[in-house]
Enzyme design. Structure first.
Site, mmCIF file in Angstrom:
data_model
loop_
_atom_site.group_PDB
_atom_site.id
_atom_site.type_symbol
_atom_site.label_atom_id
_atom_site.label_comp_id
_atom_site.label_asym_id
_atom_site.label_seq_id
_atom_site.Cartn_x
_atom_site.Cartn_y
_atom_site.Cartn_z
ATOM 1 N N VAL A 21 0.832 -1.208 0.000
ATOM 2 C CA VAL A 21 0.000 0.000 0.000
ATOM 3 C C VAL A 21 0.872 1.266 0.000
ATOM 4 O O VAL A 21 0.659 2.178 -0.800
ATOM 5 C CB VAL A 21 -0.961 0.003 1.218
ATOM 6 C CG1 VAL A 21 -1.710 1.320 1.328
ATOM 7 C CG2 VAL A 21 -1.950 -1.153 1.116
ATOM 8 N N GLY A 86 2.054 -2.004 9.117
ATOM 9 C CA GLY A 86 1.234 -2.978 9.816
ATOM 10 C C GLY A 86 1.938 -4.316 9.914
ATOM 11 O O GLY A 86 2.786 -4.637 9.070
ATOM 12 N N GLN A 89 -0.450 -11.127 9.944
ATOM 13 C CA GLN A 89 -0.972 -12.133 10.886
ATOM 14 C C GLN A 89 -0.034 -13.342 10.906
ATOM 15 O O GLN A 89 0.335 -13.861 9.850
ATOM 16 C CB GLN A 89 -2.371 -12.564 10.461
ATOM 17 C CG GLN A 89 -3.135 -13.255 11.568
ATOM 18 C CD GLN A 89 -4.649 -13.145 11.356
ATOM 19 O OE1 GLN A 89 -5.113 -12.793 10.273
ATOM 20 N NE2 GLN A 89 -5.402 -13.453 12.391
ATOM 21 N N ARG A 95 -7.239 -12.613 15.883
ATOM 22 C CA ARG A 95 -7.477 -11.271 15.360
ATOM 23 C C ARG A 95 -7.135 -10.213 16.421
ATOM 24 O O ARG A 95 -6.563 -9.180 16.140
ATOM 25 C CB ARG A 95 -8.967 -11.193 14.985
ATOM 26 C CG ARG A 95 -9.379 -9.963 14.233
ATOM 27 C CD ARG A 95 -10.886 -9.932 14.064
ATOM 28 N NE ARG A 95 -11.583 -9.966 15.348
ATOM 29 C CZ ARG A 95 -11.820 -8.904 16.106
ATOM 30 N NH1 ARG A 95 -11.440 -7.717 15.705
ATOM 31 N NH2 ARG A 95 -12.441 -9.023 17.256
ATOM 32 N N PRO A 128 -7.164 -2.745 11.693
ATOM 33 C CA PRO A 128 -8.497 -2.197 11.428
ATOM 34 C C PRO A 128 -8.487 -0.675 11.571
ATOM 35 O O PRO A 128 -8.246 -0.155 12.675
ATOM 36 C CB PRO A 128 -9.369 -2.865 12.501
ATOM 37 C CG PRO A 128 -8.422 -3.253 13.592
ATOM 38 C CD PRO A 128 -7.074 -3.451 12.988
ATOM 39 N N VAL A 129 -8.745 0.007 10.470
ATOM 40 C CA VAL A 129 -8.409 1.421 10.381
ATOM 41 C C VAL A 129 -9.175 2.286 11.391
ATOM 42 O O VAL A 129 -8.608 3.229 11.955
ATOM 43 C CB VAL A 129 -8.577 1.926 8.922
ATOM 44 C CG1 VAL A 129 -10.011 1.876 8.457
ATOM 45 C CG2 VAL A 129 -8.017 3.314 8.761
ATOM 46 N N ASP A 155 -14.135 2.277 0.024
ATOM 47 C CA ASP A 155 -15.419 1.576 -0.132
ATOM 48 C C ASP A 155 -16.401 2.435 -0.930
ATOM 49 O O ASP A 155 -17.156 1.909 -1.759
ATOM 50 C CB ASP A 155 -16.021 1.259 1.248
ATOM 51 C CG ASP A 155 -14.982 0.719 2.204
ATOM 52 O OD1 ASP A 155 -15.075 -0.426 2.622
ATOM 53 O OD2 ASP A 155 -14.031 1.482 2.518
ATOM 54 N N ARG A 158 -15.562 2.147 -4.508
ATOM 55 C CA ARG A 158 -16.048 0.862 -5.050
ATOM 56 C C ARG A 158 -17.547 0.958 -5.338
ATOM 57 O O ARG A 158 -18.029 0.468 -6.358
ATOM 58 C CB ARG A 158 -15.787 -0.264 -4.036
ATOM 59 C CG ARG A 158 -14.313 -0.611 -3.918
ATOM 60 C CD ARG A 158 -14.046 -1.575 -2.757
ATOM 61 N NE ARG A 158 -12.655 -2.022 -2.775
ATOM 62 C CZ ARG A 158 -12.008 -2.481 -1.716
ATOM 63 N NH1 ARG A 158 -12.613 -2.543 -0.539
ATOM 64 N NH2 ARG A 158 -10.763 -2.875 -1.826
ATOM 65 N N HIS A 182 -14.952 0.708 8.226
ATOM 66 C CA HIS A 182 -14.344 0.143 7.013
ATOM 67 C C HIS A 182 -14.238 -1.349 7.300
ATOM 68 O O HIS A 182 -13.264 -1.826 7.862
ATOM 69 C CB HIS A 182 -12.969 0.766 6.762
ATOM 70 C CG HIS A 182 -12.145 0.031 5.733
ATOM 71 N ND1 HIS A 182 -12.506 -0.055 4.409
ATOM 72 C CD2 HIS A 182 -10.997 -0.668 5.845
ATOM 73 C CE1 HIS A 182 -11.620 -0.773 3.754
ATOM 74 N NE2 HIS A 182 -10.686 -1.160 4.605
#
Ligand SMILES: NC(=O)c1ccc[n+]([C@@H]2O[C@H](COP(=O)([O-])OP(=O)(O)OC[C@H]3O[C@@H](n4cnc5c(N)ncnc54)[C@H](O)[C@@H]3O)[C@@H](O)[C@H]2O)c1
Length: 323
Positions: A21, A86, A89, A95, A128-129, A155, A158, A182
């Site tokens: 990103v 970030g 995982q 999570r 998670p933003v 989003d 989109r 989001h």
């Protein structure tokens, strides 16, 4: 007579995280010509070096821009700092454990930003933003508009793309917003959706494509909500459209454009919600969120927004509870 020479200040953006990103955003930002200086930082210094060299070799084709590897000193005179750093995982990691590691990363980056007396607007993108935006803001203790999340700008793009395909209209003439988290609890604001000033509720019955408008609406929204999952199934992660969404956010900060975008911001009573970061339409200027737009949503959209806020608050409580 005016004797003082005006001091030219380069429009500077620091990108923290040079992965998929961060580097795609750097590439799109360099091509846009919006920034005079781009500093790209990563805890993996080799990665940052490699990305910067690769980008710099494009300089004969870009508008002029100084691209270099970033360090914490770069925060001091930055106009915008975009955090895309970030952790990935780990096998078997829950999570909530991943969230805890990402929260620690965001807090340590905010500590560095604060240590440099930065006056920048901080844009959190890491997921998670919404939760990480809240953590970054509370950790900094700054005026709330200065720490925002990229939220549902992606989003909403989109959603606009799919509506433009459905209605056969240029996506730039489709005004439509995804609100809330989001993530899975986000919602489409159908009540705010219009094409060239015509409400979707008036436009769509005339487009002759909608056999069952209710079912069509549901399908369009579910496609938006699940887009990231589909792209991740195909190629592992998403990076192009978020890179462009970040250019759009940073453009309005660098130019003080007052664009209306659904960034993630702290709500303090707006829409009847308190103490949660999520996305609603905001006016963005050079200082971040200038104003949160208020409108009365129909009951089903208000209820869905409330539910999204509850989901986000619960995730924060879970994080606290397992600390
Ligand atoms: N908000 C959105 O719409 C959206 C869209 C796509 C991805 N994302 C999120 O953006 C983040 C980055 O995604 P990606 O695909 O680029 O991941 P990536 O793994 O390719 O890149 C992350 C980079 O962060 C770096 N990093 C980790 N800790 C750091 C620290 N303390 N300081 C500096 N750098 C650090 C890593 O070395 C890595 O290079 C993820 O959290 C992802 O979920 C958000």
């Amino acid at each position: 007579m005016h004797t003082e020479q005006s001091v030219w200040k380069p429009r500077k953006v620091v990108i923290v995280g040079a992965g998929a990103v961060g580097s795609t955003f750097a590439y799109a930002l360099a091509q846009s010509g919006l920034a005079d200086e781009i500093a790209l930082a990563d805890m993996n210094n080799d990665l940052a070096q490699g990305q910067v060299l690769d980008l710099a070799h494009g300089l004969p084709f870009f508008p002029p821009v100084d691209i270099h590897v970033g360090s914490k000193e770069d925060y001091a005179d930055a106009h915008a700092i975009v955090i895309t750093a970030g952790a990935k995982q780990r096998p078997g990691e829950s999570r909530i454990d991943l969230l805890r590691r990402n929260a620690a990363i965001i807090e340590s980056i905010m500590d560095d930003i604060i240590s440099q007396n930065s006056g920048a607007v901080v844009v959190v993108t890491s997921n998670p933003v919404d939760i990480l935006t809240y953590i970054a803001l509370k950790h900094a203790g700054w005026q709330k508009g200065r720490v925002i999340g990229s939220g549902t700008v992606l989003d909403s793009a989109r959603f606009r793309y799919l509506l433009s395909q459905h209605c056969g209209v240029d996506a730039r003439n489709v005004h439509a917003y995804i609100l809330g988290e989001h993530g899975d609890s986000e919602l489409p604001a159908w009540s705010m959706t219009h094409l060239g000033g015509v409400s979707i509720h008036d436009y769509c019955p005339n487009c002759r494509k909608c056999g069952n408008w209710e079912a069509e609406r549901r399908h369009l929204f579910e496609t938006v909500r699940d887009s990231a999952y589909h792209i991740i199934d195909y190629k592992g992660a998403t990076w192009f459209a978020i890179g462009l969404a970040l250019v759009r956010i940073v453009e309005t900060i660098l130019r003080g454009q007052k664009s209306i975008l659904t960034v993630s911001t702290l709500l303090e009573g707006e829409y009847g919600l308190e103490d949660v970061c999520l996305s609603v339409p905001c006016i963005l200027n050079q200082d971040g969120v200038e104003r949160i737009l208020r409108t009365s949503l129909p009951p089903e959209e208000q209820q869905a927004l409330r539910h999204s806020a509850e989901v986000l608050k619960k995730a924060r409580l879970d994080l606290k509870g397992t600390a």
